[in-house]
Scaffold this motif. Structure first.
Motif, PDB file in Angstrom:
ATOM      1  N   VAL B 356       0.832  -1.196   0.000  1.00 42.03           N
ATOM      2  CA  VAL B 356       0.000   0.000   0.000  1.00 42.03           C
ATOM      3  C   VAL B 356       0.872   1.254   0.000  1.00 42.03           C
ATOM      4  CG1 VAL B 356      -0.158  -0.065   2.536  1.00 42.03           C
ATOM      5  CG2 VAL B 356      -1.871   1.186   1.241  1.00 42.03           C
ATOM      6  N   LEU B 357       0.417   2.261  -0.731  1.00 40.15           N
ATOM      7  CA  LEU B 357       1.051   3.580  -0.664  1.00 40.15           C
ATOM      8  C   LEU B 357       0.255   4.375   0.384  1.00 40.15           C
ATOM      9  CD1 LEU B 357       3.251   5.397  -1.891  1.00 40.15           C
ATOM     10  CD2 LEU B 357       1.512   6.289  -3.442  1.00 40.15           C
ATOM     11  N   PRO B 358       0.877   4.648   1.520  1.00 43.15           N
ATOM     12  CA  PRO B 358       0.108   5.262   2.611  1.00 43.15           C
ATOM     13  C   PRO B 358      -0.495   6.615   2.233  1.00 43.15           C
ATOM     14  CG  PRO B 358       2.190   4.407   3.435  1.00 43.15           C
ATOM     15  CD  PRO B 358       2.264   4.332   1.937  1.00 43.15           C
ATOM     16  N   HIS B 359      -1.645   6.878   2.807  1.00 43.53           N
ATOM     17  CA  HIS B 359      -2.243   8.208   2.735  1.00 43.53           C
ATOM     18  C   HIS B 359      -1.758   9.028   3.929  1.00 43.53           C
ATOM     19  CE1 HIS B 359      -5.870   7.554  -0.144  1.00 43.53           C
ATOM     20  NE2 HIS B 359      -4.795   6.910  -0.562  1.00 43.53           N
ATOM     21  N   VAL B 360      -1.962  10.329   3.828  1.00 42.72           N
ATOM     22  CA  VAL B 360      -1.488  11.212   4.896  1.00 42.72           C
ATOM     23  C   VAL B 360      -2.627  12.061   5.459  1.00 42.72           C
ATOM     24  CG1 VAL B 360      -0.073  13.262   5.377  1.00 42.72           C
ATOM     25  CG2 VAL B 360       0.907  11.364   4.082  1.00 42.72           C
ATOM     26  N   LEU B 361      -2.724  12.029   6.777  1.00 41.58           N
ATOM     27  CA  LEU B 361      -3.567  12.995   7.484  1.00 41.58           C
ATOM     28  C   LEU B 361      -2.617  13.951   8.187  1.00 41.58           C
ATOM     29  CD1 LEU B 361      -6.489  13.803   8.386  1.00 41.58           C
ATOM     30  CD2 LEU B 361      -6.033  12.504  10.477  1.00 41.58           C
ATOM     31  N   GLU B 362      -2.776  15.238   7.913  1.00 41.18           N
ATOM     32  CA  GLU B 362      -1.837  16.232   8.424  1.00 41.18           C
ATOM     33  C   GLU B 362      -2.521  17.151   9.437  1.00 41.18           C
ATOM     34  OE1 GLU B 362       1.230  19.286   6.312  1.00 41.18           O
ATOM     35  OE2 GLU B 362      -0.874  19.590   5.804  1.00 41.18           O
ATOM     36  N   LEU B 363      -1.958  17.220  10.634  1.00 41.32           N
ATOM     37  CA  LEU B 363      -2.452  18.161  11.639  1.00 41.32           C
ATOM     38  C   LEU B 363      -1.448  19.295  11.749  1.00 41.32           C
ATOM     39  CD1 LEU B 363      -3.460  15.581  14.417  1.00 41.32           C
ATOM     40  CD2 LEU B 363      -4.697  16.244  12.367  1.00 41.32           C
ATOM     41  N   THR B 364      -1.869  20.506  11.421  1.00 34.00           N
ATOM     42  CA  THR B 364      -0.934  21.626  11.409  1.00 34.00           C
ATOM     43  C   THR B 364      -1.271  22.619  12.514  1.00 34.00           C
ATOM     44  OG1 THR B 364      -2.191  23.102   9.975  1.00 34.00           O
ATOM     45  CG2 THR B 364      -0.817  21.446   8.901  1.00 34.00           C
ATOM     46  N   PHE B 365      -0.252  23.380  12.873  1.00 38.65           N
ATOM     47  CA  PHE B 365      -0.382  24.310  13.994  1.00 38.65           C
ATOM     48  C   PHE B 365       0.642  25.425  13.806  1.00 38.65           C
ATOM     49  CE2 PHE B 365       0.855  25.577  18.353  1.00 38.65           C
ATOM     50  CZ  PHE B 365      -0.393  25.895  18.881  1.00 38.65           C
ATOM     51  N   GLY B 366       0.178  26.670  13.832  1.00 35.79           N
ATOM     52  CA  GLY B 366       1.086  27.813  13.693  1.00 35.79           C
ATOM     53  C   GLY B 366       1.526  28.293  15.061  1.00 35.79           C
ATOM     54  N   VAL B 367       2.790  28.066  15.396  1.00 35.52           N
ATOM     55  CA  VAL B 367       3.246  28.356  16.762  1.00 35.52           C
ATOM     56  C   VAL B 367       3.217  29.862  17.049  1.00 35.52           C
ATOM     57  CG1 VAL B 367       5.156  28.171  18.405  1.00 35.52           C
ATOM     58  CG2 VAL B 367       4.632  26.262  16.865  1.00 35.52           C
ATOM     59  N   ASP B 368       3.782  30.665  16.136  1.00 38.16           N
ATOM     60  CA  ASP B 368       3.846  32.112  16.374  1.00 38.16           C
ATOM     61  C   ASP B 368       2.441  32.709  16.481  1.00 38.16           C
ATOM     62  OD1 ASP B 368       6.897  32.300  15.569  1.00 38.16           O
ATOM     63  OD2 ASP B 368       5.856  31.227  13.980  1.00 38.16           O
TER      64      ASP B 368
END
Lengths: 501, 501
Positions: B356-368
């Motif tokens: 399988v070619l993995p899928h991506v779930l991305e959790l992003t967060f802007g620190v500044d």
């Protein structure tokens, strides 16, 4: 272990690896994996506890990594931050002139002009270290800064900082204004610096992106009081210029008091040299007999440095002493240059009414190099296995939590693992395989303490539950109450601090 | 407080200031002072405890910030990471096309070609926002990456990473090899990203160097099991595309269960949306009624994003909702592109034997951005003074230690201060001025707890000494034993962790 062997081991364990590996790597760039990133962070924290911990008036800031051109013009980097470079016209490899002349001139090329270097190359009939050709180019001054367009016009240039120190100098005026308006004032930065090295090599020792921890102490040249008596009797392994000139490479033990009294060094300098030495010996726990304080000569140090000792540690993997930190007395160079460059007078008025342009004492520390050294020094072979005898407060995973038998003890052990985390004690839960194998796995990654939950744990009453605590280095096991665990573990997991000045 | 007022306050307090201030600043770059650097670090630590804390199989790494050209070619950034730019030929100011068209086209210019933008400028007779001239250039696609020469040849190019995510994608193969070889596998990075913004503005909201915290979860698209029952009843303030199309700007409360069942979102996505929401509400403690989960439409999100909700918080200083984080379902885009670009097949073989070619779930967060929001939301005025009601585990200085009277109680208080430090409880010693003023100073920098040593402390016997503990928010004071201090303070100073999946 040799360098290649150690690197292979660290790569296999996920400590670090070449950056953009799937694209064949990027020269001079490395990625830290989970263990490496955690170790590196703890080294940084230990540095912060120690050096900025020297005084209530030393602070940690986080300045930007990009510097406008005016800044690097004033600092001298635009003009002088160069390395003489030689290209082979046969095989097209590029070299630092120092590398090309390694054999015929082991003392290096510091202070030589490109013309002088060219003369040596020609006179000694030096050949390309790669292909053996004699077709070597004339040396050129290659600026090591990464420059880039800044903004949309294509006219503005900026540079990745070649050292973290500049951020402290730029912030001095603001820090003076918001602070106590008194000297000494210390401004520390832990962060990335970038150098477009001609020939990155020796892994973490000449990287194109690397982490520095630097403390700049701004002080009144008329007086920098330190509690010198607290360090007077400390004996330091120094290798001074005079001794080096006599052909010696091993240090001699000289007391701090003597270094200041008859050795001609200011007390404030020796005081900080002692604390730097102690950090390497007592916090990173490099054996004292592998450390030497290497004095740089006039020709070797940058012209603005009045005194410089490098802190060197003998590394088996790299076959000799390597610089892992330094103490620079930079005089008033930095604030004078930035006063001129910015047009803002950076001298300050002290409470007594005197106006002074502060001098700078700089304590530097190479984070990546020390991560490497902590592997070189503390990773020891034990038959087929390795044990990483890291100081407990540096261990990437300070605690292992195991159920003796997954089926019966997992629920309790998982709860304990979560409970320790919620009290700020980072740990790894592991239920796979025999308990001996689990100990061995934790030994390899440097975990100092392993806790095992077993049948007895579950039999005991509330608040009386006990577990075993196993010590990595002594392999001894003791039985103690779960309620006593945190108080027992915590002191070992907090990095030491110096007595404050 | 308005943006300018808040920034002036933070600057005065040494929280942050424009970079290279003495040179007139560098557009889009900021330096964090001691308080800001400490707050930022604690926000990062809280993020790490929460998101990578979601699973034993989520790890934090530290990849290099410089990417070889081949990487950004494969990721699409070389071609597509552009912003349409318009220059005024009269005053030479540069603008994002979106800014120039702000009034005539408030919905933005996403998806429009330069030609289409030029047509709107011309048709609507748009003028320069700076000088009012009609002499606006034809829009051009301006690449936002900082590019630079890499190595000595002048032929090799590299780029500062425009997002931390690429480091996780590049490391996936190595992390798979050194790990459990199972999905899901999470790889988190907290670090700098760089964008040559056309017109940096809104302070920490459009910077040229900024800190992201991002977790990339690689999963098998056939199955991404999550304990959905643990979040099913959580009600989320969502603003979905359909509701937005109807002109609504306020969110509606919908349960996680309903979002998955009738809302058409996968359970794994909603599960992580809940945990993101909880981080903003329960860890950063933004009031729930100021948070909305803003769904992006097909036209608004990047083409590879299949689902995107931005987590927005209403900020008084910036007059509206601002994106502070997001959850992106990126499909197989990233590993597919890097498989093609690198020539290395990044699909993996699962234990069941399927490839399988993995899928991506991305959790992003802007620190500044969140550092700014923590000031906007939690800094409250109290007459002439301010109180910074930061959650205790985010406070730059969590504890103040005072002698009631400097002369008599300083020695004890200093010892207590050092003792707390050695147990990992960071604190500031202060003996200057009346006790009320000292409390006020600590309130201003967000310190939740102040300890005062007084006459009674010294009178009591060993192990029975007591001090007062004052609470910032209730202003209540209680008397407790010195030996109980650490156990009392610690739980409040450790950032919350989620129940692990």
């Amino acid at each position: 272990m040799k360098s290649d062997e150690l690197f292979a081991l660290l790569r296999r364990r996920g400590v670090l690896w070449p950056s953009a590996e799937i694209y064949g790597g990027a020269q001079g760039l490395y990625d830290y994996g989970p263990l490496g990133a955690a170790l590196k962070r703890r080294v940084e924290e230990a540095w912060v506890a120690w050096f900025p911990g020297l005084s209530h008036d030393y602070y940690v800031i986080e300045p930007a990594e990009i510097l406008p051109e005016a800044v690097v013009r004033a600092s001298g980097h635009l003009e002088n931050f160069t390395d003489p470079e030689i290209t082979c016209e046969q095989c097209h490899a590029s070299f630092r002139a120092e590398t090309v002349l390694e054999k015929v001139r082991p003392e290096g090329v510091d202070g030589l002009s490109p013309t002088q270097i060219a003369e040596i190359v020609s006179a000694r009939q030096v050949r390309c270290p790669n292909c053996g050709s004699a077709a070597l180019s004339v040396p050129r001054s290659f600026n090591l800064m990464f420059g880039m367009d800044f903004g949309v016009t294509g006219k503005e240039r900026a540079y990745l900082r070649p050292e973290t120190a500049q951020g402290s100098y730029l912030s001095f005026a603001r820090m003076w204004d918001v602070g106590r308006r008194a000297l000494p004032l210390g401004i520390a930065v832990v962060g990335k610096a970038y150098r477009n090295e001609i020939a990155p090599r020796q892994l973490l020792f000449r990287m194109r992106a690397f982490t520095q921890a630097e403390l700049q102490i701004f002080f009144d040249p008329a007086t920098f009081p330190v509690p010198f008596d607290s360090v007077r009797d400390e004996r330091l392994p120094v290798l001074r210029v005079a001794r080096r000139s006599a052909g010696e490479e091993s240090p001699e033990l000289v007391s701090a008091g003597d270094l200041a009294a008859s050795g001609g060094l200011p007390e404030f300098y020796v005081f900080h040299l002692v604390h730097s030495f102690r950090f390497f010996r007592d916090v990173l726990r490099y054996p004292a007999d592998r450390i030497r304080l290497f004095e740089k000569s006039d020709a070797e140090r940058a012209f603005y440095n009045r005194i410089q000792f490098d802190i060197e540690v003998r590394l088996e993997s790299l076959g000799g002493f390597k610089e892992l930190g330094a103490v620079h007395y930079r005089g008033d160079y930095d604030l004078r240059r930035h006063s001129e460059g910015s047009g803002r007078d950076l001298s300050v008025t002290l409470s007594a009414g005197t106006k002074v342009l502060p001098h700078v004492l700089e304590l530097t520390f190479g984070v990546d190099r020390n991560v490497w050294a902590l592997a070189d020094v503390h990773l020891v072979k034990d038959g087929e296995r390795t044990i990483w005898r890291l100081p407990p407060y540096l261990a990437p995973v300070p605690v292992g939590v195991f159920p003796l038998m997954a089926k019966e003890h997992a629920a309790y052990a998982l709860r304990l693992s979560d409970d320790l985390e919620s009290q700020g004690i980072s740990n790894r839960y592991d239920e796979a395989g025999a308990i001996g194998r689990r100990y061995a796995r934790m030994d390899e990654v440097g975990t100092p303490f392993c806790i095992t939950v077993d049948g007895r744990t579950l039999e005991e009453g509330p608040d009386r539950d006990t577990v075993t605590l196993r010590d990595r280095d002594t392999r001894s096991q003791e039985r103690l109450r779960v309620t006593d665990l945190v108080a027992r573990l915590r002191p070992a997991l907090v990095a030491p601090r110096p007595r404050r000045a």
